[in-house]
Design an enzyme around this catalytic site. Sequence first.
Site, PDB file in Angstrom:
ATOM      1  N   GLN A  21       0.797  -1.221   0.000  1.00  0.00           N
ATOM      2  CA  GLN A  21       0.000   0.000   0.000  1.00  0.00           C
ATOM      3  C   GLN A  21       0.835   1.280   0.000  1.00  0.00           C
ATOM      4  O   GLN A  21       0.335   2.332  -0.373  1.00  0.00           O
ATOM      5  CB  GLN A  21      -0.968   0.003   1.186  1.00  0.00           C
ATOM      6  CG  GLN A  21      -2.019  -1.091   1.069  1.00  0.00           C
ATOM      7  CD  GLN A  21      -2.971  -1.126   2.243  1.00  0.00           C
ATOM      8  OE1 GLN A  21      -2.674  -1.729   3.262  1.00  0.00           O
ATOM      9  NE2 GLN A  21      -4.106  -0.472   2.118  1.00  0.00           N
ATOM     10  N   HIS A 122       1.016  -9.256   4.625  1.00  0.00           N
ATOM     11  CA  HIS A 122      -0.122  -8.347   4.443  1.00  0.00           C
ATOM     12  C   HIS A 122      -0.498  -8.385   2.955  1.00  0.00           C
ATOM     13  O   HIS A 122      -0.465  -7.356   2.268  1.00  0.00           O
ATOM     14  CB  HIS A 122       0.235  -6.943   4.924  1.00  0.00           C
ATOM     15  CG  HIS A 122      -0.946  -6.086   5.271  1.00  0.00           C
ATOM     16  ND1 HIS A 122      -1.107  -5.468   6.485  1.00  0.00           N
ATOM     17  CD2 HIS A 122      -2.041  -5.742   4.540  1.00  0.00           C
ATOM     18  CE1 HIS A 122      -2.231  -4.759   6.487  1.00  0.00           C
ATOM     19  NE2 HIS A 122      -2.830  -4.919   5.315  1.00  0.00           N
ATOM     20  N   ASN A 167      -1.885 -10.920   8.413  1.00  0.00           N
ATOM     21  CA  ASN A 167      -2.888  -9.867   8.583  1.00  0.00           C
ATOM     22  C   ASN A 167      -4.226 -10.325   8.015  1.00  0.00           C
ATOM     23  O   ASN A 167      -4.348 -10.584   6.820  1.00  0.00           O
ATOM     24  CB  ASN A 167      -2.466  -8.594   7.854  1.00  0.00           C
ATOM     25  CG  ASN A 167      -3.486  -7.474   8.032  1.00  0.00           C
ATOM     26  OD1 ASN A 167      -3.687  -6.971   9.136  1.00  0.00           O
ATOM     27  ND2 ASN A 167      -4.168  -7.099   6.949  1.00  0.00           N
ATOM     28  N   GLU A 168      -5.229 -10.434   8.873  1.00  0.00           N
ATOM     29  CA  GLU A 168      -6.612 -10.627   8.448  1.00  0.00           C
ATOM     30  C   GLU A 168      -6.826 -11.838   7.536  1.00  0.00           C
ATOM     31  O   GLU A 168      -7.143 -11.698   6.346  1.00  0.00           O
ATOM     32  CB  GLU A 168      -7.142  -9.370   7.745  1.00  0.00           C
ATOM     33  CG  GLU A 168      -7.076  -8.129   8.613  1.00  0.00           C
ATOM     34  CD  GLU A 168      -7.765  -6.916   7.988  1.00  0.00           C
ATOM     35  OE1 GLU A 168      -8.050  -6.943   6.788  1.00  0.00           O
ATOM     36  OE2 GLU A 168      -8.019  -5.946   8.725  1.00  0.00           O
ATOM     37  N   ASN A 297      -8.061  -6.054  14.229  1.00  0.00           N
ATOM     38  CA  ASN A 297      -8.371  -4.915  13.376  1.00  0.00           C
ATOM     39  C   ASN A 297      -9.883  -4.728  13.386  1.00  0.00           C
ATOM     40  O   ASN A 297     -10.629  -5.685  13.161  1.00  0.00           O
ATOM     41  CB  ASN A 297      -7.908  -5.150  11.929  1.00  0.00           C
ATOM     42  CG  ASN A 297      -6.401  -5.230  11.814  1.00  0.00           C
ATOM     43  OD1 ASN A 297      -5.676  -4.940  12.760  1.00  0.00           O
ATOM     44  ND2 ASN A 297      -5.915  -5.618  10.645  1.00  0.00           N
ATOM     45  N   TYR A 299     -13.227  -2.085  12.295  1.00  0.00           N
ATOM     46  CA  TYR A 299     -13.667  -0.921  11.526  1.00  0.00           C
ATOM     47  C   TYR A 299     -15.133  -0.538  11.700  1.00  0.00           C
ATOM     48  O   TYR A 299     -15.471   0.632  11.657  1.00  0.00           O
ATOM     49  CB  TYR A 299     -13.370  -1.126  10.035  1.00  0.00           C
ATOM     50  CG  TYR A 299     -11.898  -0.982   9.715  1.00  0.00           C
ATOM     51  CD1 TYR A 299     -11.339   0.269   9.492  1.00  0.00           C
ATOM     52  CD2 TYR A 299     -11.057  -2.086   9.693  1.00  0.00           C
ATOM     53  CE1 TYR A 299      -9.984   0.431   9.235  1.00  0.00           C
ATOM     54  CE2 TYR A 299      -9.691  -1.942   9.439  1.00  0.00           C
ATOM     55  CZ  TYR A 299      -9.167  -0.683   9.212  1.00  0.00           C
ATOM     56  OH  TYR A 299      -7.822  -0.537   8.971  1.00  0.00           O
ATOM     57  N   GLU A 370      -5.309  -2.164  13.996  1.00  0.00           N
ATOM     58  CA  GLU A 370      -5.857  -1.231  13.010  1.00  0.00           C
ATOM     59  C   GLU A 370      -7.222  -0.742  13.478  1.00  0.00           C
ATOM     60  O   GLU A 370      -8.055  -1.532  13.927  1.00  0.00           O
ATOM     61  CB  GLU A 370      -6.086  -1.884  11.630  1.00  0.00           C
ATOM     62  CG  GLU A 370      -4.844  -2.116  10.819  1.00  0.00           C
ATOM     63  CD  GLU A 370      -5.146  -2.777   9.475  1.00  0.00           C
ATOM     64  OE1 GLU A 370      -6.255  -2.585   8.926  1.00  0.00           O
ATOM     65  OE2 GLU A 370      -4.262  -3.499   8.981  1.00  0.00           O
ATOM     66  N   TRP A 416      -5.032   3.126  11.662  1.00  0.00           N
ATOM     67  CA  TRP A 416      -4.885   2.902  10.241  1.00  0.00           C
ATOM     68  C   TRP A 416      -5.361   4.158   9.536  1.00  0.00           C
ATOM     69  O   TRP A 416      -6.541   4.474   9.653  1.00  0.00           O
ATOM     70  CB  TRP A 416      -5.706   1.688   9.760  1.00  0.00           C
ATOM     71  CG  TRP A 416      -5.425   1.477   8.299  1.00  0.00           C
ATOM     72  CD1 TRP A 416      -6.086   2.019   7.232  1.00  0.00           C
ATOM     73  CD2 TRP A 416      -4.342   0.712   7.764  1.00  0.00           C
ATOM     74  NE1 TRP A 416      -5.477   1.654   6.069  1.00  0.00           N
ATOM     75  CE2 TRP A 416      -4.407   0.859   6.359  1.00  0.00           C
ATOM     76  CE3 TRP A 416      -3.306  -0.057   8.325  1.00  0.00           C
ATOM     77  CZ2 TRP A 416      -3.465   0.251   5.508  1.00  0.00           C
ATOM     78  CZ3 TRP A 416      -2.398  -0.665   7.478  1.00  0.00           C
ATOM     79  CH2 TRP A 416      -2.496  -0.514   6.084  1.00  0.00           C
ATOM     80  N   TRP A 424      -6.354  -0.900  -1.870  1.00  0.00           N
ATOM     81  CA  TRP A 424      -6.732  -2.147  -2.525  1.00  0.00           C
ATOM     82  C   TRP A 424      -7.673  -1.910  -3.718  1.00  0.00           C
ATOM     83  O   TRP A 424      -7.370  -1.075  -4.571  1.00  0.00           O
ATOM     84  CB  TRP A 424      -7.297  -3.135  -1.488  1.00  0.00           C
ATOM     85  CG  TRP A 424      -6.336  -3.298  -0.333  1.00  0.00           C
ATOM     86  CD1 TRP A 424      -6.519  -2.882   0.949  1.00  0.00           C
ATOM     87  CD2 TRP A 424      -5.011  -3.875  -0.374  1.00  0.00           C
ATOM     88  NE1 TRP A 424      -5.410  -3.161   1.719  1.00  0.00           N
ATOM     89  CE2 TRP A 424      -4.469  -3.775   0.943  1.00  0.00           C
ATOM     90  CE3 TRP A 424      -4.210  -4.470  -1.362  1.00  0.00           C
ATOM     91  CZ2 TRP A 424      -3.188  -4.240   1.278  1.00  0.00           C
ATOM     92  CZ3 TRP A 424      -2.941  -4.934  -1.029  1.00  0.00           C
ATOM     93  CH2 TRP A 424      -2.463  -4.822   0.266  1.00  0.00           C
ATOM     94  N   PHE A 432      -7.358   6.968   4.016  1.00  0.00           N
ATOM     95  CA  PHE A 432      -7.416   6.588   5.432  1.00  0.00           C
ATOM     96  C   PHE A 432      -6.352   7.289   6.277  1.00  0.00           C
ATOM     97  O   PHE A 432      -6.287   7.092   7.483  1.00  0.00           O
ATOM     98  CB  PHE A 432      -7.192   5.076   5.578  1.00  0.00           C
ATOM     99  CG  PHE A 432      -8.424   4.224   5.405  1.00  0.00           C
ATOM    100  CD1 PHE A 432      -9.199   3.861   6.505  1.00  0.00           C
ATOM    101  CD2 PHE A 432      -8.805   3.759   4.158  1.00  0.00           C
ATOM    102  CE1 PHE A 432     -10.321   3.050   6.363  1.00  0.00           C
ATOM    103  CE2 PHE A 432      -9.939   2.946   4.002  1.00  0.00           C
ATOM    104  CZ  PHE A 432     -10.694   2.594   5.114  1.00  0.00           C
TER     105      PHE A 432
END
Length: 462
Positions: A21, A122, A167-168, A297, A299, A370, A416, A424, A432
């Site tokens: 990213q 990631h 990650n995730e 993480n 959101y 995050e 984040w 993405w 962000f």
Amino acid sequence: MTIDKPFPVDFLWGSATSSYQIEGGYLSDGKGPSIWDVFCMIPGKVYNQDHGNIACDHYHRFREDVALMKQLGLKAYRFSISWPRVLPAGRGAVNQAGLDFYNALIDELLQAGIEPWVTLYHWDLPAALEFELHGWLGEGISDAFAEYADLCFQHFGDRVKNWITINEAWVVAILGYGHGVFAPGIQSKDLPYLAGHNLLKAHAKAVDVYRKKYQSQQQGKIGITNNCDWREPLTDSPADRDAAERALEFFLAWFADPIYNGDYPACMRERLGERLPSFSAAEKELIKGSSDFFGLNHYTTMYASDATQNSEAGSVYGNGGLSEDQDVNLSVAPDWPQTAMQWAIVPWGCRKLLQWIEARYNNPPIYITENGCAFDDQLIDGKVADLERIAFFEGYLSAIHEAISSGVNLQGYFIWSLLDNFEWASGYSKKFGITYVEEGTLQRVPKDSAKWYGEVISRNGL
Ligand code: PNW
């Protein structure tokens, strides 16, 4: 200045990014291609045909970025290592220039007094391993990951004391192998469960390597970061409360139960039958207890209702065709404010999720690795007055403060993201960052939220 909501002494305040990213330098100095490099070349996959070829050019500007972090007062910085930058073909030959880059970044951080938190995966899988091993669907992928992790511990572990393996896994499995909206772009109802299985095995093998070969000497911690939204029962009915619980189990417990309890949640095993792979006794043994902390993480929040009884309840979007596996309808309240991602802003959902983790996993040390939001920020006269972002963080940090006061063992929080970056499938259209990155010049401009966060850190509270 009075502090209404003091945070615990030694609370870890940080910010996060990931390699694809922000780095750019997509083929610089011997880096190999990743599945995201390739995915971005396919027309229609990413908004505006954006890509990470240059991104924030962090590969060349990392010293300036560390200086920004220092100015902000960050205590910790979470970044990820690009697997194909250090192993261009995923396995075998090592790219010394890749190791040099991360060595220089780590040294720069330590010199600035900032603790590096390093994510090993990631999402930028070496493209070679997609071809040769079928990516996360392949039998050999977990060993390849463990070898790559070994290389990282060996070269960076003298200075890196905080490791995050994956990650995730939920996003990798569901968006990469279910909906196909993220690399490698596969659509399937069954393959997410196979990908998830291999991700868990890869995590556990990497942790095993760290614990057997490095941990006693290097004295670091290692864990995994999972993402989860909160699911609030739409009504107080037992069916809706069960649906919300089921949704959380299919989201977070899918990955956390094996790690804390040794196997997938019963509701997933029952509902999925043969479609959910099973662990051997030896694998269960290896996975159970394989995280020194609970990385989270978070959101957003949605209502959950029982889809078998309540099919008219305005399901907005769920876990796609995969939501059938759960029989859950998801919706949002019309009065919840939303971010530019159309994710609802519901701070109390964060508190409830933390309390759910505390109860289900016996009060583990948690790090929020995050939390953040996208808004349509404007650079005006050299300033970005992102008041909505400040309000977002005020809300979430207040909810987190409440969770800590109620007994949740939360030890750190990472915003984040440090920089506006490649979001993405949304490309650069979603921002962000607490730092604005100007298109073209890539000049960094700290937003008002960055200054606000710096003050929160310096007084250790709100
Ligand atoms: C996370 N979802 O991604 C990632 O870790 C970051 O790289 C990313 O930039 C950030 O959140 C913001 O999106 C997610 O659809 C992507 O539920 C999608 C989802 C969740 C997290």
